[in-house]
Structures are given as C-alpha cells and as structure tokens.
Design a protein around this motif. Structure first.
Motif, PDB file in Angstrom:
ATOM      1  N   LEU A  69       0.815  -1.209   0.000  1.00 17.75           N
ATOM      2  CA  LEU A  69       0.000   0.000   0.000  1.00 17.75           C
ATOM      3  C   LEU A  69       0.852   1.263   0.000  1.00 17.75           C
ATOM      4  O   LEU A  69       0.444   2.298  -0.535  1.00 17.75           O
ATOM      5  CB  LEU A  69      -0.922  -0.002   1.214  1.00 17.75           C
ATOM      6  N   ASN A  70       2.055   1.188   0.579  1.00 20.29           N
ATOM      7  CA  ASN A  70       2.934   2.361   0.699  1.00 20.29           C
ATOM      8  C   ASN A  70       4.063   2.376  -0.331  1.00 20.29           C
ATOM      9  O   ASN A  70       4.983   3.191  -0.238  1.00 20.29           O
ATOM     10  CB  ASN A  70       3.516   2.416   2.110  1.00 20.29           C
ATOM     11  N   ASN A  71       4.008   1.465  -1.309  1.00 25.33           N
ATOM     12  CA  ASN A  71       4.991   1.423  -2.406  1.00 25.33           C
ATOM     13  C   ASN A  71       6.419   1.188  -1.917  1.00 25.33           C
ATOM     14  O   ASN A  71       7.380   1.703  -2.488  1.00 25.33           O
ATOM     15  CB  ASN A  71       4.932   2.719  -3.228  1.00 25.33           C
ATOM     16  N   THR A  72       6.563   0.394  -0.873  1.00 27.16           N
ATOM     17  CA  THR A  72       7.898   0.017  -0.405  1.00 27.16           C
ATOM     18  C   THR A  72       8.084  -1.492  -0.380  1.00 27.16           C
ATOM     19  O   THR A  72       9.034  -1.991   0.216  1.00 27.16           O
ATOM     20  CB  THR A  72       8.170   0.579   1.007  1.00 27.16           C
ATOM     21  N   ASP A  73       7.186  -2.229  -1.002  1.00 27.44           N
ATOM     22  CA  ASP A  73       7.281  -3.680  -0.970  1.00 27.44           C
ATOM     23  C   ASP A  73       8.497  -4.171  -1.738  1.00 27.44           C
ATOM     24  O   ASP A  73       8.978  -3.520  -2.670  1.00 27.44           O
ATOM     25  CB  ASP A  73       6.015  -4.314  -1.547  1.00 27.44           C
ATOM     26  N   ILE A  74       8.970  -5.307  -1.319  1.00 28.51           N
ATOM     27  CA  ILE A  74      10.105  -5.942  -1.991  1.00 28.51           C
ATOM     28  C   ILE A  74       9.538  -7.017  -2.910  1.00 28.51           C
ATOM     29  O   ILE A  74       9.109  -8.079  -2.464  1.00 28.51           O
ATOM     30  CB  ILE A  74      11.083  -6.549  -0.969  1.00 28.51           C
ATOM     31  N   ARG A 127      19.946   4.056  -0.105  1.00 29.73           N
ATOM     32  CA  ARG A 127      20.256   5.333  -0.747  1.00 29.73           C
ATOM     33  C   ARG A 127      19.050   5.897  -1.484  1.00 29.73           C
ATOM     34  O   ARG A 127      18.853   7.120  -1.512  1.00 29.73           O
ATOM     35  CB  ARG A 127      21.437   5.174  -1.721  1.00 29.73           C
ATOM     36  N   ILE A 128      18.242   5.044  -2.098  1.00 36.28           N
ATOM     37  CA  ILE A 128      17.109   5.540  -2.882  1.00 36.28           C
ATOM     38  C   ILE A 128      15.805   5.536  -2.072  1.00 36.28           C
ATOM     39  O   ILE A 128      14.720   5.686  -2.628  1.00 36.28           O
ATOM     40  CB  ILE A 128      16.934   4.746  -4.192  1.00 36.28           C
ATOM     41  N   GLY A 129      15.922   5.329  -0.749  1.00 34.74           N
ATOM     42  CA  GLY A 129      14.764   5.476   0.118  1.00 34.74           C
ATOM     43  C   GLY A 129      13.888   4.258   0.267  1.00 34.74           C
ATOM     44  O   GLY A 129      12.725   4.377   0.660  1.00 34.74           O
ATOM     45  N   LEU A 130      14.438   3.074   0.001  1.00 34.35           N
ATOM     46  CA  LEU A 130      13.681   1.833   0.153  1.00 34.35           C
ATOM     47  C   LEU A 130      14.194   1.051   1.356  1.00 34.35           C
ATOM     48  O   LEU A 130      15.325   1.261   1.799  1.00 34.35           O
ATOM     49  CB  LEU A 130      13.808   0.981  -1.116  1.00 34.35           C
ATOM     50  N   PRO A 131      13.391   0.129   1.883  1.00 34.13           N
ATOM     51  CA  PRO A 131      13.858  -0.686   2.998  1.00 34.13           C
ATOM     52  C   PRO A 131      15.076  -1.524   2.613  1.00 34.13           C
ATOM     53  O   PRO A 131      15.188  -1.993   1.467  1.00 34.13           O
ATOM     54  CB  PRO A 131      12.658  -1.595   3.307  1.00 34.13           C
ATOM     55  N   ALA A 132      15.983  -1.713   3.557  1.00 31.49           N
ATOM     56  CA  ALA A 132      17.171  -2.528   3.302  1.00 31.49           C
ATOM     57  C   ALA A 132      16.762  -3.960   2.974  1.00 31.49           C
ATOM     58  O   ALA A 132      15.916  -4.554   3.630  1.00 31.49           O
ATOM     59  CB  ALA A 132      18.083  -2.506   4.519  1.00 31.49           C
TER      60      ALA A 132
END
Length: 295
Positions: free
Chosen positions: A78-83, A131-136
């Motif tokens: 939902l927050n566009n951070t999924d892997i 660096r690009i703002g995504l989860p490690a």
C-alpha cells in the motif's frame, strides 16, 4: 463499502489498485489514491471477465468478487515500499555481473565482477536500496533496478566477458538463413541460431507461445530494440531484458519464467531465451533492420 469510481480519491483506491495488480488486471508498481482512467479500464475488464455488470464503478458485488480472487494487501504494498521478485534471478551469472558493474559505478561495490552473489554484493544491494529510500534488502526488484539503470551505463558484453557464449547445439536451418545476418528461429526444433553468411555463431534452446498465443512464422525485419523492456500488456509487469522486436509486440528476449520453468510455460507469442548472458551477447550483435526468420 463506499463505491469507487473515476476521479474518486480515497485511501481505499490504493487497496483497489493493489488487488487489481494481484489479479493481473493492472500493471502498476506504484499505487496511489486517485482513481484514474487506467484503473477504470482495469475495473471494466475485471467486471467483463467475471460476469459482472461492466460499469467501471467498484460497487459491492465487484469488490466482493475482487476480494475473493486476491489476498489482503500488505502495508508495504500500500505504501509502495514492498520488496517484489528479483528483476532477474541471482542465479543468472550474466545478470549478476552486470549488476556488480553498475553497483561499482555508483560507488557501492569494489569487489570482483564475477557474477557471485557474495557478501560484498549483498551489502552493496542493501546500501543502494537505502540510498534511494527503500527498505534494506538483498533483493533487486524492479523498484530497485530501474533507478540503478537511470544512474549508470549499461556495460558492454566485452566489459564483462572475454569470449562469446559457448555453443554446442545443432539446428537444422531454413534456407532463408543462408545469406546475410539473421536470427534463425525454429519452433519445431525449439532452437534459435544466430547466423552470419551461412556460418552459425551460436545455437540455443528457445521457447515459444502458449496454446492460443502462437506468434507468426515468416521472414521479418527487426524494427525496435530495447534492453530494459518491461511488458505491461497482459495486466502484469513482465521483464523482457534485451528485447528485439521483429513483428509488432513480438520479440526475442530473455525470460526468467523460461529459466525457472523450462517448457512447462510459454510466451504470448515471443521467442524466448533462458540465459541472460546469451541474450545480452545476441542483442549487441544486431541492429534495427536485421532479419529474423521464424519457421
């Protein structure tokens, strides 16, 4: 539920878009709260395919049907951070070498460009994502790979490898493959060869269409080439690295699905390779207007 329709703006639109994506009706990887025309078209297609009144409006029957065919979205989706899934699997040494080269260009990798998914490569991937703002994470999904493409150059085949791909297979060539530079594609033999003036430079296993999606036979000219193609035609985002288009949307390209499943799957008409290194090498040998013979 509140009905959702064109121009609606609501957090529930995010869930709608994720569920449509999971159902393979919406080829987005970033969702939003705005209900635009692309979402409306996806809703219409879902309604038609599932025997619902095709209005483009998400009413209770449509929402219930969509819920029955999908799982609940995660917060990351939902927050566009999924892997998501790897863009190309790390088992493909050719891809990993290209990735290592690109990570070196952005100053995050100093190890050997050897295709090994080692600790140094994992750390560089994690650092790039942060660096690009995504989860490690140690995964290079499309959301991670696309920004890396924009900030780096694509290394040439010769930057990564000392020799062309080895070739031991034999393909019976169509007579049209005897002259000039041509990719010779045999559906019956399930093989593909690159031929120059009658001399075979390499032959590889190839995979073709699923039943009902057969691509055309004949002699064609390459009309477009793109090394970073992602197909969105069939309701999902499908990577098609090193795509060589020779008839409309039909192309030769690397397929992770072919690498994973072999001949248990199939394309929507394209001619597929399952070795990333081979696809990269072939791509660099060709140019627009070169010939492809499919028989």
């Amino acid at each position: 539920m509140q009905e959702l329709r064109y121009r609606s703006q609501s957090p529930q639109v995010r869930e709608l878009q994720v569920r449509l994506r999971l159902a393979k009706y919406l080829a987005l990887y970033d969702v939003e709260e705005r209900f635009g025309m692309v979402t409306r078209d996806a809703v219409l297609k879902f309604q038609r395919d599932n025997g619902l009144r095709a209005t483009g409006v998400v009413n209770p029957p449509t929402w219930t049907a969509l819920q029955a065919r999908t799982r609940a979205p995660t917060e990351a989706e939902l927050n566009n951070t999924d892997i998501g899934a790897w863009f190309v699997a790390p088992e493909q040494a050719g891809y990993m070498m290209e990735l290592q080269h690109r990570l070196r260009q952005v100053g995050l990798y100093q190890g050997a460009v050897d295709g090994n998914f080692n600790a140094a490569t994992r750390r560089a991937i994690e650092a790039w994502r942060v660096r690009i703002g995504l989860p490690a994470s140690e995964v290079i999904d499309e959301r991670t790979w696309t920004p890396l493409l924009r900030r780096t150059r694509n290394p040439r085949y010769a930057d990564l490898f000392d020799a062309p791909p080895a070739s031991t297979l034999v393909q019976q060539l169509d007579p049209r493959c005897a002259v000039g530079k041509v990719v010779c594609v045999s559906k019956k033999q399930q093989k593909m060869s690159y031929v120059v003036d009658g001399k075979v430079r390499f032959t590889r296993e190839a995979r073709f269409a699923m039943p009902g999606w057969q691509g055309p036979d004949g002699e064609f000219r390459i009309w477009y080439m793109n090394s970073d193609t992602v197909s969105r035609i069939f309701g999902e985002r499908t990577p098609m690295p090193y795509a060589i288009f020779y008839e409309g949307n039909v192309a030769i390209h690397y397929s992770q699905d072919f690498a994973d499943k072999g001949y248990a799957g199939g394309s929507h008409g394209c001619s597929q390779l399952r070795d990333y290194q081979v696809a990269k090498w072939l791509y660099e040998q060709l140019k627009v207007v070169d010939r492809v013979v499919v028989y």
